[in-house]
Design a protein around this motif. Sequence first.
Motif, PDB file in Angstrom:
ATOM      1  N   ALA A  58     -59.639   6.035   7.672  1.00 32.79           N
ATOM      2  CA  ALA A  58     -59.673   4.688   7.877  1.00 32.79           C
ATOM      3  C   ALA A  58     -60.126   3.856   9.207  1.00 32.79           C
ATOM      4  CB  ALA A  58     -58.525   3.917   7.092  1.00 32.79           C
ATOM      5  N   LEU A  59     -59.176   4.456   9.966  1.00 32.73           N
ATOM      6  CA  LEU A  59     -59.619   3.778  11.408  1.00 32.73           C
ATOM      7  C   LEU A  59     -61.049   4.425  11.871  1.00 32.73           C
ATOM      8  CD1 LEU A  59     -56.089   4.731  13.011  1.00 32.73           C
ATOM      9  CD2 LEU A  59     -57.027   2.408  12.605  1.00 32.73           C
ATOM     10  N   MET A  60     -61.520   5.622  11.786  1.00 35.83           N
ATOM     11  CA  MET A  60     -62.607   6.034  12.175  1.00 35.83           C
ATOM     12  C   MET A  60     -63.786   5.284  11.465  1.00 35.83           C
ATOM     13  SD  MET A  60     -61.941   9.760  13.685  1.00 35.83           S
ATOM     14  CE  MET A  60     -61.574  10.483  11.949  1.00 35.83           C
ATOM     15  N   GLY A  61     -63.227   5.447  10.115  1.00 33.82           N
ATOM     16  CA  GLY A  61     -64.294   4.428   9.231  1.00 33.82           C
ATOM     17  C   GLY A  61     -64.726   3.294   9.397  1.00 33.82           C
ATOM     18  N   GLY A  62     -63.585   2.564  10.059  1.00 32.09           N
ATOM     19  CA  GLY A  62     -63.805   1.346  10.213  1.00 32.09           C
ATOM     20  C   GLY A  62     -64.694   0.791  11.363  1.00 32.09           C
ATOM     21  N   LEU A  63     -65.190   1.840  12.199  1.00 32.99           N
ATOM     22  CA  LEU A  63     -65.964   1.783  13.314  1.00 32.99           C
ATOM     23  C   LEU A  63     -67.495   1.644  12.915  1.00 32.99           C
ATOM     24  CD1 LEU A  63     -64.621   4.555  15.873  1.00 32.99           C
ATOM     25  CD2 LEU A  63     -63.948   2.093  15.932  1.00 32.99           C
ATOM     26  N   LEU A  64     -67.724   1.982  11.744  1.00 40.51           N
ATOM     27  CA  LEU A  64     -69.060   1.815  11.038  1.00 40.51           C
ATOM     28  C   LEU A  64     -69.442   0.427  10.792  1.00 40.51           C
ATOM     29  CD1 LEU A  64     -68.555   4.965   8.761  1.00 40.51           C
ATOM     30  CD2 LEU A  64     -70.197   5.063  10.812  1.00 40.51           C
ATOM     31  N   LYS A  65     -70.667   0.146  11.057  1.00 40.69           N
ATOM     32  CA  LYS A  65     -71.020  -1.232  10.781  1.00 40.69           C
ATOM     33  C   LYS A  65     -72.168  -1.286   9.552  1.00 40.69           C
ATOM     34  CE  LYS A  65     -70.292  -2.484  15.649  1.00 40.69           C
ATOM     35  NZ  LYS A  65     -70.778  -3.046  16.897  1.00 40.69           N
ATOM     36  N   GLU A  66     -72.834  -0.438   9.448  1.00 41.54           N
ATOM     37  CA  GLU A  66     -73.957  -0.382   8.443  1.00 41.54           C
ATOM     38  C   GLU A  66     -73.225  -0.226   7.065  1.00 41.54           C
ATOM     39  OE1 GLU A  66     -76.147   2.923  10.074  1.00 41.54           O
ATOM     40  OE2 GLU A  66     -77.575   1.461  10.803  1.00 41.54           O
ATOM     41  N   GLU A  67     -73.992  -0.893   6.082  1.00 42.43           N
ATOM     42  CA  GLU A  67     -73.614  -1.132   4.758  1.00 42.43           C
ATOM     43  C   GLU A  67     -73.872   0.557   4.214  1.00 42.43           C
ATOM     44  OE1 GLU A  67     -74.222  -3.316   0.723  1.00 42.43           O
ATOM     45  OE2 GLU A  67     -75.618  -3.737   2.284  1.00 42.43           O
ATOM     46  N   HIS A  68     -73.215   0.990   3.534  1.00 31.15           N
ATOM     47  CA  HIS A  68     -73.089   2.436   2.640  1.00 31.15           C
ATOM     48  C   HIS A  68     -73.058   3.526   3.831  1.00 31.15           C
ATOM     49  CE1 HIS A  68     -74.216   0.319  -0.851  1.00 31.15           C
ATOM     50  NE2 HIS A  68     -75.310  -0.160  -0.408  1.00 31.15           N
ATOM     51  N   ALA A  69     -72.703   3.058   5.066  1.00 33.56           N
ATOM     52  CA  ALA A  69     -72.454   4.387   6.226  1.00 33.56           C
ATOM     53  C   ALA A  69     -71.104   5.004   5.546  1.00 33.56           C
ATOM     54  CB  ALA A  69     -72.267   3.852   7.273  1.00 33.56           C
ATOM     55  N   GLN A  70     -70.969   6.272   5.824  1.00 33.70           N
ATOM     56  CA  GLN A  70     -69.797   6.857   5.538  1.00 33.70           C
ATOM     57  C   GLN A  70     -69.280   7.955   6.527  1.00 33.70           C
ATOM     58  OE1 GLN A  70     -70.139   8.894   1.538  1.00 33.70           O
ATOM     59  NE2 GLN A  70     -69.504  10.950   2.389  1.00 33.70           N
ATOM     60  N   LEU A  71     -68.169   8.097   6.688  1.00 33.51           N
ATOM     61  CA  LEU A  71     -67.177   9.027   7.583  1.00 33.51           C
ATOM     62  C   LEU A  71     -66.723  10.049   6.739  1.00 33.51           C
ATOM     63  CD1 LEU A  71     -65.461   9.017  10.766  1.00 33.51           C
ATOM     64  CD2 LEU A  71     -64.070   9.391   8.678  1.00 33.51           C
ATOM     65  N   THR A  72     -66.901  11.394   6.981  1.00 29.09           N
ATOM     66  CA  THR A  72     -65.979  12.207   6.279  1.00 29.09           C
ATOM     67  C   THR A  72     -65.448  13.275   7.253  1.00 29.09           C
ATOM     68  OG1 THR A  72     -67.827  12.450   4.610  1.00 29.09           O
ATOM     69  CG2 THR A  72     -66.399  14.374   4.866  1.00 29.09           C
ATOM     70  N   MET A  73     -64.102  13.523   7.011  1.00 27.79           N
ATOM     71  CA  MET A  73     -63.187  14.462   7.866  1.00 27.79           C
ATOM     72  C   MET A  73     -62.975  15.426   7.180  1.00 27.79           C
ATOM     73  SD  MET A  73     -59.973  13.507  10.121  1.00 27.79           S
ATOM     74  CE  MET A  73     -58.826  12.970   9.047  1.00 27.79           C
ATOM     75  N   GLN A  74     -63.211  16.921   7.487  1.00 24.92           N
ATOM     76  CA  GLN A  74     -62.804  18.013   6.624  1.00 24.92           C
ATOM     77  C   GLN A  74     -62.263  19.020   7.635  1.00 24.92           C
ATOM     78  OE1 GLN A  74     -65.867  19.602   4.134  1.00 24.92           O
ATOM     79  NE2 GLN A  74     -65.039  21.690   3.983  1.00 24.92           N
ATOM     80  N   ALA A  75     -61.040  19.801   7.076  1.00 32.07           N
ATOM     81  CA  ALA A  75     -60.611  20.842   7.771  1.00 32.07           C
ATOM     82  C   ALA A  75     -61.020  22.066   7.279  1.00 32.07           C
ATOM     83  CB  ALA A  75     -59.113  20.586   7.674  1.00 32.07           C
ATOM     84  N   GLN A  76     -61.480  22.782   8.216  1.00 28.81           N
ATOM     85  CA  GLN A  76     -61.744  24.178   7.847  1.00 28.81           C
ATOM     86  C   GLN A  76     -60.795  25.161   8.193  1.00 28.81           C
ATOM     87  OE1 GLN A  76     -65.753  24.479   9.596  1.00 28.81           O
ATOM     88  NE2 GLN A  76     -66.720  22.960   8.203  1.00 28.81           N
ATOM     89  N   THR A  77     -60.199  26.110   7.465  1.00 29.94           N
ATOM     90  CA  THR A  77     -58.907  26.649   7.948  1.00 29.94           C
ATOM     91  C   THR A  77     -59.298  28.148   7.589  1.00 29.94           C
ATOM     92  OG1 THR A  77     -57.513  26.480   6.134  1.00 29.94           O
ATOM     93  CG2 THR A  77     -57.569  24.615   7.477  1.00 29.94           C
ATOM     94  N   GLU A  78     -58.187  28.855   8.294  1.00 28.56           N
ATOM     95  CA  GLU A  78     -58.338  30.445   8.239  1.00 28.56           C
ATOM     96  C   GLU A  78     -56.798  30.885   8.637  1.00 28.56           C
ATOM     97  OE1 GLU A  78     -60.165  34.339   9.830  1.00 28.56           O
ATOM     98  OE2 GLU A  78     -61.130  32.643   9.938  1.00 28.56           O
ATOM     99  N   GLY A  79     -56.030  31.385   7.348  1.00 30.39           N
ATOM    100  CA  GLY A  79     -54.651  31.981   7.702  1.00 30.39           C
ATOM    101  C   GLY A  79     -53.620  31.102   7.378  1.00 30.39           C
ATOM    102  N   GLY A  80     -53.647  29.909   7.378  1.00 29.82           N
ATOM    103  CA  GLY A  80     -52.642  29.018   6.931  1.00 29.82           C
ATOM    104  C   GLY A  80     -52.711  28.609   5.520  1.00 29.82           C
TER     105      GLY A  80
END
Length: 296
Positions: A58-80
Amino acid sequence: MTDTSEIFTEQLLGFSVPSRDARGRVVRLDRSLDDILSAHDYPAPVKHLLAEALVLTALMGGLLKEEHAQLTMQAQTEGGPIRLMVCDYRSGQMRGYADFDDQQLGSLGTNPSLSALFGKGYLAITFETGQGRRYQGIVPLEGASLAEACEQYFFQSEQIPTLLKVGILAQGSSCIAGGLLLQHLPQGEEGRERLHVRLDHPDWEHVAVMAGSLSHQELVDPGLSMEAIVWRLFHEEDEVRVEPGACLSKGCRCDVAHYNSVLSRFPEDERNAMRNANGEIVVDCAFCSKEFVIDL
């Protein structure tokens, strides 16, 4: 227990301290957070981790100013035990999901570290503008929290000194979470490339120390508004500007029309292979834990 239904406003609050070339966002989530987390029966460590991820989204997405802009955060993991974690934000709508190995998670105790949860992992943060441009940075999942990993993203990929703080309070089956994002932008807010990053800049050191004094308890205190948090931190500055941001809610984009559109692009033989014993194509949305029967 205090009734917080009228206290919490599911809305971002933007602010800036012009004399220090600083900008920030404050957020507090309650009902939207519960809506997202209740889709699955997450154990406490996973619920805490996903709550932190949603606040940061929410905090990082709130930096976006353009309509329909999107932020995605994804964790890519191995072993946990956390096999996948993904959250996104678009126009105030958020969603999030975590997939995990329950047996492996149970062996870690009640308060596992970030490295224990993810093993060898990386965090991919993607900004997509409303005009089709796409920016992505990938940083190691290191440090004590997701917030620290996101700070490294801004430093390495965006060249912006950034401080992030998150507080989480579990109340029975409910969860309240709050967060603060603070950035130093001596070259102005426009443009993405910052070639001369100075973590030792006097103005940045000053605002970072002020924001660093904010406690986790203050971030989730129902008696302390987001405006009061900003005032408490920066009331000695010459000027502090605040501006209400986007209203926030759970926003999964799954529906029958969407899945019909996606599946209609597959060849008929591939669609037939997807059908179950009753001849139906059933799509399971991991974000909201709903099944959709698609009739093409």
